[in-house]
Scaffold this active site. Sequence first.
Site, short mmCIF file in Angstrom:
data_model
loop_
_atom_site.label_atom_id
_atom_site.label_comp_id
_atom_site.label_asym_id
_atom_site.label_seq_id
_atom_site.Cartn_x
_atom_site.Cartn_y
_atom_site.Cartn_z
N GLY A 247 6.53 -0.24 -3.50
CA GLY A 247 5.74 1.23 -3.45
C GLY A 247 4.58 1.62 -4.19
O GLY A 247 4.24 2.51 -4.36
N GLU A 289 10.06 -5.43 -4.95
CA GLU A 289 9.52 -5.92 -3.53
C GLU A 289 8.04 -5.43 -3.00
O GLU A 289 7.93 -4.59 -2.33
CB GLU A 289 10.48 -5.39 -2.25
N PRO A 290 7.18 -5.97 -3.86
CA PRO A 290 5.85 -5.67 -3.66
C PRO A 290 5.31 -6.33 -2.31
O PRO A 290 5.52 -7.36 -2.24
CB PRO A 290 4.97 -6.14 -5.10
N GLY A 291 4.22 -5.40 -1.71
CA GLY A 291 3.81 -6.09 -0.54
C GLY A 291 2.50 -5.68 -0.63
O GLY A 291 1.51 -6.49 -0.94
N ARG A 292 2.06 -4.48 -0.48
CA ARG A 292 0.86 -3.79 -0.57
C ARG A 292 0.06 -4.33 -1.68
O ARG A 292 -1.27 -4.57 -1.74
CB ARG A 292 0.66 -2.33 -0.22
N ARG A 329 -4.40 2.43 10.52
CA ARG A 329 -3.92 3.20 9.40
C ARG A 329 -5.01 4.59 9.23
O ARG A 329 -4.34 5.60 9.10
CB ARG A 329 -3.96 2.59 7.84
N TYR A 333 -2.33 7.46 9.24
CA TYR A 333 -1.94 7.91 7.81
C TYR A 333 -3.50 8.91 7.63
O TYR A 333 -3.28 9.43 6.31
CB TYR A 333 -2.00 7.04 6.79
N CYS A 360 -11.08 3.45 23.24
CA CYS A 360 -11.41 4.66 24.17
C CYS A 360 -10.55 5.94 23.83
O CYS A 360 -9.50 6.36 24.50
CB CYS A 360 -10.99 4.54 25.76
N GLU A 361 -10.77 6.40 22.48
CA GLU A 361 -9.79 7.18 21.80
C GLU A 361 -10.79 8.00 20.80
O GLU A 361 -11.43 7.35 20.12
CB GLU A 361 -8.63 6.73 21.11
#
Length: 431
Positions: A247, A289-292, A329, A333, A360-361
């Site tokens: 996190g 548990e690092p990811g980002r 993202r 977010y 197409c958004e």
Amino acid sequence: MKLHGNMSIKNNTLYIGGVSCIELAKKYSTPLYVYDENLIRSNCKEYKKYFRVKENGNKVAYAGKAFLPLYMCNIINEENLCLDVVSGGELYTAYKANFPMENILFHGNNKTIDEIKMGIELGVGRFVVDNFYELDIIEDLCKNKNITQEIYFRITPGIEAHTHDYIKTGQIDSKFGFALINGDLYEAIEKLSKYKNIKLVGLHAHIGSQIFDIEPFMDEVDIMMDLIKEIKEKFDIDLKEIDLGGGIGVYYTKEDKPNSIKEFCEAIINRVDKKCNKLGIKVPKLIIEPGRSIIANAGSTLYTIGSIKDIKDVRTYVSVDGGMTDNIRPSLYKAGYECSIVNKMKYEKVNNVTVAGKCCESGDILITHANVMEIESGDILIITSTGAYGYSMSSNYNKIPKSAVVMVRDGDDKLVCKRQSYEELLNLEII
């Protein structure tokens, strides 16, 4: 735009890992994910060093959901990290990459029976059990095979971290884990006395993602250490492993003020030592548990600019050949990013534009307000810090093929994920 890792500017052109971004775009086309392999490996080494992996026997488990092609599995294995997986697909990827199964932690709030069976058969090191349903399935499957599976219980510690609502996971109102406040955890521990094929060896908690404040992690440490002592006194169970999740926040824009890996790890280690000394208990083996924070700043995305629409006194839309299909993202977010034009790096920034995707958004906007230099169709635009959750959350919306992934290192480039062709896009479809 902030330069990360092994980025450099030569003759107004951006290089990553010693490779020209212009040449990468020519060679592999765009959109293109580009990863700085040396920065990834450096981050892994920093986590091992400052989390005292060698000295204390602690573990760093890379959170695979951030980015997990086969090549990334190899990097994590070579750097001697463990791996956190959350699905059968991630587990199978690790298996095909010959990742050591004993170094895998298997997460997920609703693992299917087939996924649990796969994990048991492949011999994953730890199941992070999320609920009573999963607990019963593991016991039944292990009983049939006459084996014992080591597990953690995932708990929701009731901590409200200051992050986006969609990525808060530590508060009681969460789909994840056994709650403390309503007694679910204690009921789960009591059930273990009836099970002969499950061994509880630790607890896990994860309070959210992209968190800049260290204090919530300190609260998490206190809660987890208190639980160790309480569970020993109440159930006579010695828990020797505590997984504090991940996190830690990273830099996306100048508004972000992240802590360094060193600051984050040392704060946790020191707090655990202090708390355990106060409680009179032995310091457990710690897992994070690092990811980002390992992968985000190591990845960037290259795009080719197409149409430019200038609405006088309103805004200028600069459209690129990718968008929400390769980076959801911003739409999901409202995530912020920085960008630049890779062959005009030292030019004066004179325009404020909105970088739009091709889907197409109306909501397919990558950056709402981007300060850029003089810009024209055909320029190559880079958006930085897309290494986490770009490729892993990509989709085929509007029947857009998935982009290629390239690793760069010491002047060399290596294709690690091919660009999806139209024929491959239709592979699973039947007339």
